[in-house]
Design an enzyme around this catalytic site. Structure first.
Site, mmCIF file in Angstrom:
data_model
loop_
_atom_site.group_PDB
_atom_site.id
_atom_site.type_symbol
_atom_site.label_atom_id
_atom_site.label_comp_id
_atom_site.label_asym_id
_atom_site.label_seq_id
_atom_site.Cartn_x
_atom_site.Cartn_y
_atom_site.Cartn_z
ATOM 1 N N ASP A 10 51.719 31.294 -2.655
ATOM 2 C CA ASP A 10 50.797 30.571 -1.777
ATOM 3 C C ASP A 10 51.498 30.495 -0.429
ATOM 4 O O ASP A 10 52.507 29.799 -0.287
ATOM 5 C CB ASP A 10 50.511 29.168 -2.332
ATOM 6 C CG ASP A 10 49.608 28.351 -1.396
ATOM 7 O OD1 ASP A 10 49.360 28.784 -0.252
ATOM 8 O OD2 ASP A 10 49.158 27.271 -1.818
ATOM 9 N N ASN A 37 48.626 40.041 4.107
ATOM 10 C CA ASN A 37 47.180 40.250 3.981
ATOM 11 C C ASN A 37 46.401 38.956 3.807
ATOM 12 O O ASN A 37 45.217 38.900 4.140
ATOM 13 C CB ASN A 37 46.925 41.167 2.765
ATOM 14 C CG ASN A 37 45.458 41.444 2.540
ATOM 15 O OD1 ASN A 37 44.823 42.094 3.358
ATOM 16 N ND2 ASN A 37 44.910 40.942 1.440
ATOM 17 N N TYR A 115 38.779 31.404 13.262
ATOM 18 C CA TYR A 115 39.233 32.702 12.760
ATOM 19 C C TYR A 115 39.645 33.647 13.895
ATOM 20 O O TYR A 115 40.765 34.185 13.863
ATOM 21 C CB TYR A 115 38.136 33.317 11.882
ATOM 22 C CG TYR A 115 38.509 34.622 11.239
ATOM 23 C CD1 TYR A 115 39.356 34.656 10.132
ATOM 24 C CD2 TYR A 115 38.019 35.827 11.732
ATOM 25 C CE1 TYR A 115 39.701 35.874 9.537
ATOM 26 C CE2 TYR A 115 38.349 37.038 11.143
ATOM 27 C CZ TYR A 115 39.192 37.055 10.042
ATOM 28 O OH TYR A 115 39.537 38.257 9.461
ATOM 29 N N LYS A 119 43.606 35.094 14.659
ATOM 30 C CA LYS A 119 44.001 36.507 14.656
ATOM 31 C C LYS A 119 44.594 36.897 16.018
ATOM 32 O O LYS A 119 45.471 37.768 16.079
ATOM 33 C CB LYS A 119 42.806 37.395 14.287
ATOM 34 C CG LYS A 119 42.313 37.193 12.854
ATOM 35 C CD LYS A 119 43.379 37.486 11.798
ATOM 36 C CE LYS A 119 42.818 37.457 10.382
ATOM 37 N NZ LYS A 119 43.833 37.721 9.345
ATOM 38 N N THR A 150 33.694 41.889 1.689
ATOM 39 C CA THR A 150 34.618 41.167 0.797
ATOM 40 C C THR A 150 34.146 39.714 0.676
ATOM 41 O O THR A 150 33.206 39.289 1.354
ATOM 42 C CB THR A 150 36.066 41.164 1.361
ATOM 43 O OG1 THR A 150 36.076 40.359 2.540
ATOM 44 C CG2 THR A 150 36.567 42.563 1.654
HETATM 45 N N1 LIG Z 1 36.655 41.495 5.369
HETATM 46 C C1 LIG Z 1 36.679 41.779 6.660
HETATM 47 O O1 LIG Z 1 35.670 42.183 7.261
HETATM 48 C C2 LIG Z 1 37.954 41.636 7.438
HETATM 49 C C3 LIG Z 1 37.972 42.099 8.753
HETATM 50 C C4 LIG Z 1 39.136 41.995 9.482
HETATM 51 C C5 LIG Z 1 40.244 41.437 8.904
HETATM 52 N N2 LIG Z 1 40.211 40.975 7.633
HETATM 53 C C6 LIG Z 1 41.424 40.394 7.055
HETATM 54 O O2 LIG Z 1 41.762 41.088 5.880
HETATM 55 C C7 LIG Z 1 42.569 40.237 5.048
HETATM 56 C C8 LIG Z 1 42.024 40.274 3.642
HETATM 57 O O3 LIG Z 1 40.758 39.621 3.650
HETATM 58 P P1 LIG Z 1 39.545 40.068 2.705
HETATM 59 O O4 LIG Z 1 38.458 40.507 3.565
HETATM 60 O O5 LIG Z 1 40.009 40.953 1.614
HETATM 61 O O6 LIG Z 1 39.118 38.642 2.170
HETATM 62 P P2 LIG Z 1 39.126 37.996 0.715
HETATM 63 O O7 LIG Z 1 38.442 38.900 -0.242
HETATM 64 O O8 LIG Z 1 38.633 36.614 0.895
HETATM 65 O O9 LIG Z 1 40.684 37.994 0.343
HETATM 66 C C9 LIG Z 1 41.555 37.108 0.964
HETATM 67 C C10 LIG Z 1 42.835 37.150 0.173
HETATM 68 O O10 LIG Z 1 43.763 36.222 0.771
HETATM 69 C C11 LIG Z 1 44.350 35.489 -0.279
HETATM 70 N N3 LIG Z 1 44.765 34.184 0.199
HETATM 71 C C12 LIG Z 1 44.040 33.255 0.865
HETATM 72 N N4 LIG Z 1 44.782 32.166 1.100
HETATM 73 C C13 LIG Z 1 46.013 32.413 0.571
HETATM 74 C C14 LIG Z 1 47.213 31.684 0.494
HETATM 75 N N5 LIG Z 1 47.328 30.427 0.991
HETATM 76 N N6 LIG Z 1 48.284 32.252 -0.120
HETATM 77 C C15 LIG Z 1 48.201 33.489 -0.640
HETATM 78 N N7 LIG Z 1 47.082 34.235 -0.602
HETATM 79 C C16 LIG Z 1 45.995 33.700 -0.012
HETATM 80 C C17 LIG Z 1 43.272 35.371 -1.332
HETATM 81 O O11 LIG Z 1 43.865 35.093 -2.557
HETATM 82 P P3 LIG Z 1 43.021 34.305 -3.697
HETATM 83 O O12 LIG Z 1 41.906 35.193 -4.052
HETATM 84 O O13 LIG Z 1 44.035 34.108 -4.768
HETATM 85 O O14 LIG Z 1 42.559 33.050 -3.046
HETATM 86 C C18 LIG Z 1 42.667 36.757 -1.274
HETATM 87 O O15 LIG Z 1 43.403 37.650 -2.079
HETATM 88 C C19 LIG Z 1 42.524 38.854 5.701
HETATM 89 O O16 LIG Z 1 43.711 38.651 6.463
HETATM 90 C C20 LIG Z 1 41.321 38.947 6.639
HETATM 91 O O17 LIG Z 1 41.410 38.056 7.718
HETATM 92 C C21 LIG Z 1 39.086 41.068 6.874
#
Ligand SMILES: NC(=O)c1ccc[n+]([C@@H]2O[C@H](COP(=O)([O-])OP(=O)(O)OC[C@H]3O[C@@H](n4cnc5c(N)ncnc54)[C@H](OP(=O)(O)O)[C@@H]3O)[C@@H](O)[C@H]2O)c1
Length: 201
Positions: A10, A37, A115, A119, A150
């Site tokens: 965490d 990530n 958000y 970033k 996601t």
């Molecule tokens: N999806 C998009 O369009 C997009 C675009 C640009 C950037 N991003 C970035 O990509 C990254 C991954 O996001 P995603 O889209 O895959 O979203 P997601 O499906 O919500 O995944 C987020 C991940 O972060 C983990 N997480 C959250 N809080 C945490 C903590 N305190 N400690 C450890 N792990 C934690 C979650 O783990 P749990 O499941 O165990 O909670 C999950 O595995 C993020 O940094 C996000 O900002 C996403």
């Protein structure tokens, strides 16, 4: 080839971060790649800057900014033992101030603080680590996966998670003459890896 190992972490919990670093040290003694990530997106009301609460802002920064610094600092001694370590901070195009303030750009209509500003802060964090580590083999870059379907966005993204991950994989496997201290990816497009490049901060 070694098997994947699950490590509970965490990023907002100092004890959890410390014990994850200790586990990697005890079992491997070195770390070659760190992908920061973990990320969350939160908003208040309709998401407007004027509706933002400090509680939400703090919650998002705890994970998206402070968590990255905590994990990076805990893992850095192990990364410095690697001959070619790579740190990838998973950022976003919405953290690019240049892109978000372009009146003709694809994100011209978006206005939110928690958000996007987290970033932007992460982008600066990335640039500063790259500066500190420029005389070491460690490369530190920010990845923009693009808008991916996601849990983060209720699966509304127009890219797949796999396509988003390609950007992190690219930065995690950069050769010795690759860049450090850049934001890399696509800008609001469905295009493939061939259209990736350095994005404006
Ligand atoms: N999806 C998009 O369009 C997009 C675009 C640009 C950037 N991003 C970035 O990509 C990254 C991954 O996001 P995603 O889209 O895959 O979203 P997601 O499906 O919500 O995944 C987020 C991940 O972060 C983990 N997480 C959250 N809080 C945490 C903590 N305190 N400690 C450890 N792990 C934690 C979650 O783990 P749990 O499941 O165990 O909670 C999950 O595995 C993020 O940094 C996000 O900002 C996403």
């Amino acid at each position: 080839m070694s098997q994947p190992r699950f490590v509970q972490l965490d990023v907002t919990d100092e004890a959890s971060v410390t014990s994850a670093a200790k586990l990697v040290e005890a079992e491997f003694g070195v770390l070659d790649i760190l992908v920061n990530n973990a990320g969350i997106a939160r908003g208040d009301g309709a998401g407007k800057p004027s509706e933002t609460t400090l509680a939400t802002l703090r919650e998002v920064y705890e994970t998206n900014v402070f968590g990255v610094v905590a994990v990076t600092n805990a893992m850095l001694p192990l990364l410095l033992r690697s001959p070619a370590a790579r740190i990838v901070n998973v950022s976003s195009e919405v953290g690019s101030i240049a892109s978000m303030t372009d009146p003709d750009g694809p994100m011209a209509g978006m206005a939110s603080i928690p958000y996007p500003s987290s970033k932007s802060a992460l982008n600066m964090v990335t640039a500063m680590y790259a500066k500190e580590l420029r005389d070491t083999p460690v490369k530190v870059n920010a990845a923009n996966p693009g808008y991916c379907a996601t849990d983060l966005n209720g699966n509304s993204g127009f890219r797949t998670a796999e396509q988003g991950a390609e950007v992190s994989v690219h930065l995690a496997t950069l050769p010795a003459d690759g860049p450090s201290g850049v934001l890399w990816g696509h800008l609001w497009t469905t295009a493939g890896p061939e259209s990736c490049g350095v994005l404006p901060w």
